[in-house]
Scaffold this active site. Structure first.
Site, PDB file in Angstrom:
ATOM      1  N   SER A   1       1.003  -1.252  -0.051  1.00 40.93           N
ATOM      2  CA  SER A   1      -0.155  -0.020   0.051  1.00 40.93           C
ATOM      3  C   SER A   1       0.876   1.348  -0.099  1.00 40.93           C
ATOM      4  CB  SER A   1      -0.890   0.059   1.105  1.00 40.93           C
ATOM      5  OG  SER A   1      -1.829   1.031   1.337  1.00 40.93           O
TER       6      SER A   1
ATOM      7  N   ASP B   1      -3.030   6.005  -3.517  1.00 35.94           N
ATOM      8  CA  ASP B   1      -1.930   5.369  -2.909  1.00 35.94           C
ATOM      9  C   ASP B   1      -1.446   4.259  -3.713  1.00 35.94           C
ATOM     10  OD1 ASP B   1      -3.960   3.564  -2.681  1.00 35.94           O
ATOM     11  OD2 ASP B   1      -3.443   2.852  -0.577  1.00 35.94           O
TER      12      ASP B   1
ATOM     13  N   ASP C   1      -6.259   1.944  -3.641  1.00 37.97           N
ATOM     14  CA  ASP C   1      -7.627   1.541  -3.091  1.00 37.97           C
ATOM     15  C   ASP C   1      -7.777   2.736  -2.069  1.00 37.97           C
ATOM     16  OD1 ASP C   1      -5.747   1.314  -1.104  1.00 37.97           O
ATOM     17  OD2 ASP C   1      -6.511  -0.728  -0.167  1.00 37.97           O
TER      18      ASP C   1
ATOM     19  N   ASP D   1      -1.329   1.074  -4.185  1.00 33.91           N
ATOM     20  CA  ASP D   1      -2.087  -0.019  -4.749  1.00 33.91           C
ATOM     21  C   ASP D   1      -3.526   0.309  -5.282  1.00 33.91           C
ATOM     22  OD1 ASP D   1      -2.871   0.264  -1.998  1.00 33.91           O
ATOM     23  OD2 ASP D   1      -4.026  -1.790  -2.170  1.00 33.91           O
TER      24      ASP D   1
END
Length: 473
Positions: A102, A240, A244, A242
């Site tokens: 992340s 961010d 999400d 990734d």
């Protein structure tokens, strides 16, 4: 392997502690846990995805090797946002593993697991750890595996939004896309353009940049302000690492708080039951958008559990979101005559499109939408490199020692009460609050504040971080 642990968003740890045997063993444990509850005839397929970190391809290979040992066929969906992989997993009722850290630094990475029916629960974590403990000296096949690739998961995720929003939903909006190392960067450019916007790519990076949508890096704040000032964008968007958690800045370069992004999204989609962690501001209740608000601990598993409990109680039109902006859609929604199916995992694309579409539909600037919420002022940041045991000792003393608590906060106000759902949230007599909690994903102590003015929120945040830093040492 002892350095690896489950946090609020999956398994996280240093790359040096994760690659090779550990990632193989945890992936194997996860798949054996899934298989232990499978009914006869369940498809033995696991979907794999990754972010753009340098270590992610190797770790994905470890997961593929584990799949072979567990008797699952691994399918590599490539580099794609976590919610895109989750969408495929839910559609096919097959497990999935996302290799991502992340927003945390590049020397760390992680694994996020999806069962056949969505994100794993805390009970699943216990099952995975039990399966992990039973693995013993299972050896990893050192030979490289040929893993079938399937890029259509990303296409399906993109089409999900093209089907439910009109082709001119964002017509005419000039939007800067801060690309950095977000795995969603190319998707955002395509999607925004296909919905009528005029996107401009900004600051693409070949190295991983840890963009956190809750604790903004000063250099990102400065760059966004400069881009809006020079180029006249209606908004700047990003995610961010990734994909999400959304990042949205208004026409002035002011970053929208994640909880306000969630509120605006809920309003646009007419969702009236909201589940959100204690770190979201009091504006959630005050805005009057939701008929009912439920507060939880921080982390999508807790938000999902809260949404499920609300549904069991008969609630409808349910949404969840976090202070980081990640939006979880629990109920199906009909948009433009097409059903947008539930996706109860953090998503950055839906709130991004919904907020921009709301502004365009109402002919208002983003700053005007936010001002309508009368949301007060909040701020958040973190102390990095704080070991968990030191954060725990500080929080235990703050919650359990009343004399210490009153002395600690005396320089900024009188303590009126505390909330210990997650960390310690201290309410001061003037209505402001200071909330400390240990991150579940990294060795960090986070600080969240609310106050009557922007200047006072900034002052309390600076004080809160300095005071905690001095106390922890």
């Amino acid at each position: 392997m002892e350095a690896l642990k489950f946090g609020t968003s999956g398994l996280r740890g240093l790359v040096s502690d994760l690659v090779g045997g550990p990632s193989f063993a945890y992936a194997l444990a996860f798949l054996r846990h899934v298989a232990s509850s499978d009914e006869s005839g369940a498809r033995r397929v696991v979907y794999l995805g990754r972010d753009l970190r340098g270590s992610s391809p190797e770790i994905l290979g470890d997961c593929a090797a584990a799949a072979a040992v567990a008797g699952f066929e691994a399918i590599d969906c490539g580099a794609l946002p976590t919610p895109a992989l989750a969408f495929r997993s839910l559609r096919e009722a097959c497990p999935a593993i996302m290799v991502t850290g992340s927003h945390i630094p590049d020397d760390r990475n992680g694994l996020k697991f999806y069962g056949r029916d969505g994100e794993i629960t805390k009970a699943d974590e216990a099952g995975i750890l039990a399966a992990f403990a039973a693995i013993g000296d299972t050896e990893r096949n050192s030979q490289a595996l040929a893993v079938p690739e399937d890029a259509t998961a990303l296409d399906e995720y993109e089409q999900r939004y093209l089907d439910c929003f009109l082709p001119d939903a964002l017509g005419g909006l000039r939007i800067g896309v801060y690309q950095h190392s977000s795995v969603a960067r190319d998707l955002l450019m395509r999607l925004l353009k296909r919905l009528g916007a005029q996107p401009t790519a900004l600051a693409r990076s070949d190295r991983f940049i840890p963009v956190d949508t809750e604790a903004h890096r000063p250099e990102d704040v400065a760059s966004i302000a400069e881009w809006t000032s020079e180029d006249g964008f209606d908004a700047i968007v990003s995610t961010d690492g990734d994909g999400d958690r959304p990042l949205i800045a208004d026409e002035r370069g002011t970053l929208l708080r994640g909880d306000l992004i969630g509120l605006l999204t809920a309003r646009h989609l007419d969702l009236t039951m909201i589940v959100t962690p204690v770190t979201s501001s009091a504006s959630i209740e005050r805005a009057g958008i939701a008929d009912r608000v439920v507060r939880t601990r921080v982390g999508s598993p807790f938000v999902i559990a809260g949404m499920a409990a609300a549904a069991a109680d008969g609630a409808e039109r349910i949404a969840g979101f976090e202070a980081n902006g990640g939006f979880l859609l629990y109920s199906d929604v009909v948009l433009e005559g097409v059903t947008l199916t539930a996706l109860p995992t953090r998503d950055a694309v839906l709130p991004m499109i919904a907020v921009l579409a709301e502004a365009r539909e109402r002919g208002k600037k983003l700053s005007e939408l936010v001002s309508e919420l009368d949301a007060g002022h909040a701020a958040a940041h973190r102390l990095a490199n704080v070991p968990g045991e030191r954060s725990a000792a500080f929080l235990t003393r703050l919650s359990g020692d009343e004399n210490f608590r009153h002395e600690y906060f005396a320089p900024v106000g009188t303590v009126a009460g505390i909330d210990t759902i997650d960390g310690v949230r201290t309410l001061l007599a003037d209505g402001s609050s200071i909330h400390y909690r240990a991150s579940g994903n990294a060795p960090e102590l986070r600080c969240y504040v609310e106050a009557g003015t922007e200047a006072e929120a900034a002052r309390l945040l600076a004080w809160g971080l300095k005071q905690a830093g001095a106390e922890i040492g």
